[in-house]
Design a protein around this motif. Sequence first.
Motif, PDB file in Angstrom:
ATOM      1  N   LEU A 179       0.831  -1.207   0.000  1.00  0.00           N
ATOM      2  CA  LEU A 179       0.000   0.000   0.000  1.00  0.00           C
ATOM      3  C   LEU A 179       0.863   1.254   0.000  1.00  0.00           C
ATOM      4  CD1 LEU A 179      -2.886  -0.993   2.449  1.00  0.00           C
ATOM      5  CD2 LEU A 179      -2.855  -1.067  -0.054  1.00  0.00           C
ATOM      6  N   THR A 201       0.526   3.994  -3.110  1.00  0.00           N
ATOM      7  CA  THR A 201       0.148   5.393  -2.847  1.00  0.00           C
ATOM      8  C   THR A 201       1.339   6.341  -2.881  1.00  0.00           C
ATOM      9  OG1 THR A 201       0.397   5.069  -0.456  1.00  0.00           O
ATOM     10  CG2 THR A 201      -1.795   4.679  -1.390  1.00  0.00           C
ATOM     11  N   VAL A 207      -7.284   1.904  -6.485  1.00  0.00           N
ATOM     12  CA  VAL A 207      -7.973   1.722  -5.207  1.00  0.00           C
ATOM     13  C   VAL A 207      -7.952   3.030  -4.429  1.00  0.00           C
ATOM     14  CG1 VAL A 207      -7.401  -0.738  -5.047  1.00  0.00           C
ATOM     15  CG2 VAL A 207      -5.848   0.958  -4.034  1.00  0.00           C
ATOM     16  N   VAL A 236      -7.420   4.181  -0.491  1.00  0.00           N
ATOM     17  CA  VAL A 236      -6.910   3.672   0.778  1.00  0.00           C
ATOM     18  C   VAL A 236      -7.244   4.669   1.883  1.00  0.00           C
ATOM     19  CG1 VAL A 236      -4.894   2.861   2.051  1.00  0.00           C
ATOM     20  CG2 VAL A 236      -5.029   2.508  -0.431  1.00  0.00           C
ATOM     21  N   VAL A 267      -9.183  -0.647   2.273  1.00  0.00           N
ATOM     22  CA  VAL A 267      -8.925  -0.517   0.842  1.00  0.00           C
ATOM     23  C   VAL A 267     -10.241  -0.711   0.085  1.00  0.00           C
ATOM     24  CG1 VAL A 267      -7.572  -1.355  -1.110  1.00  0.00           C
ATOM     25  CG2 VAL A 267      -6.616  -1.456   1.209  1.00  0.00           C
TER      26      VAL A 267
END
Length: 386
Positions: free
Chosen positions: A45, A49, A77, A79, A124
Amino acid sequence: MSFVFRLCPCLNKRFKANAASDSSNPQAANDVVDTFDLFFDLHSLQLATNFFSELNQLGHGGFGPVYKGLMPNGQEVAVKKLAVESRQGNREFTNEVKLLLRIQHKNLVTLYGCCAEGPEKMLVYEYLPNKSLDHFLFDKRKSPSLDWATRFKIVTGVARGLLYLHEEAPIRIIHRDIKASNVLLDEKLNAKISDFGLARLFPADDTHMQTFKISGTHGYMAPEYAMRGYLSVKTDVFSYGILVLEIVSGRKNHDRLLGEEADLLNHAWKLYQAGKIMDLIDPSLGKYNGDEAAMCIQLGLLCCQASISDRPDMNAVHLMLSSDSFTLPRPSKPGIQGRVGRWTTTSSSAFTHTNATSATKASVGSSIIDDFSRNSISTSSFDEGR
């Protein structure tokens, strides 16, 4: 780790259900395994990001910041990262995971999974490119892109999502925080209800409960819940009514431009009493369906009635929106409203909230306007705009 172990049965059940649904298609099954790998590791993640870069930040709520991410398989996605110092956010995180793993509907945001490593906790979700409804509705530069057909589609979509939560989900769920910022929009501007951190489950056939912990957003909260802790499906119905009035008018439920009261609900009620409800419609709309707009305003007022028993449930709301011949009853006076601000309280008399003022009482009087059905007004008189 205890958090992860508590969620494992739910996660496994969700995984098996999705895999089984596509078992006849080997490629689909592989996609399911890829998409519904429900535990995300922190490093993946971080990479997705750009290490939670400000450039990737989509917004910030009471839970914490939300970032856009791009997974190695090309999937976008969103988050939601729990603020480490947030105690309430930790409860909301657990609550939201447990709820969203049990429910699925096209008008609810989809949870792909979660991450829980050390102090870091994240959710998520599917990425929705148009963010939330408030980004369009209350921005005069963007609101014209929400034409009437789109607004009516959003009104209907939120109603369908709430109907699912109240009547069709495996267990009855009260959202408790229906508002414009919690309605996300996909690439086609379809509505998806989000943020289930404050939602409550109603076991068996229970229809209401009394609580001393009040959570939600003042200005959208039903008076019986805000004042007495009385929670029911009609709590969401009231919030939905406020949202409908906002969608039709393009105004926030507390707007200084409305005068001393600055209260959209009371403003709408006064216009209704005076037979001028069409004056509430957002002037930036241009052309619109007069029947539908008038019906939505009256529906919003019905949902916001002070009397709990007089408010329609979401099944009735959905019927009103989908029927071409349904005649709406006259609304009675609305509940008390006040200023917007997310807040919580631990007793029914001691409020702790942000940017809140004392509520103002609604005007009292009988309606002098005719009931509206979707066929009761000539659309030609309103389609030319204002």
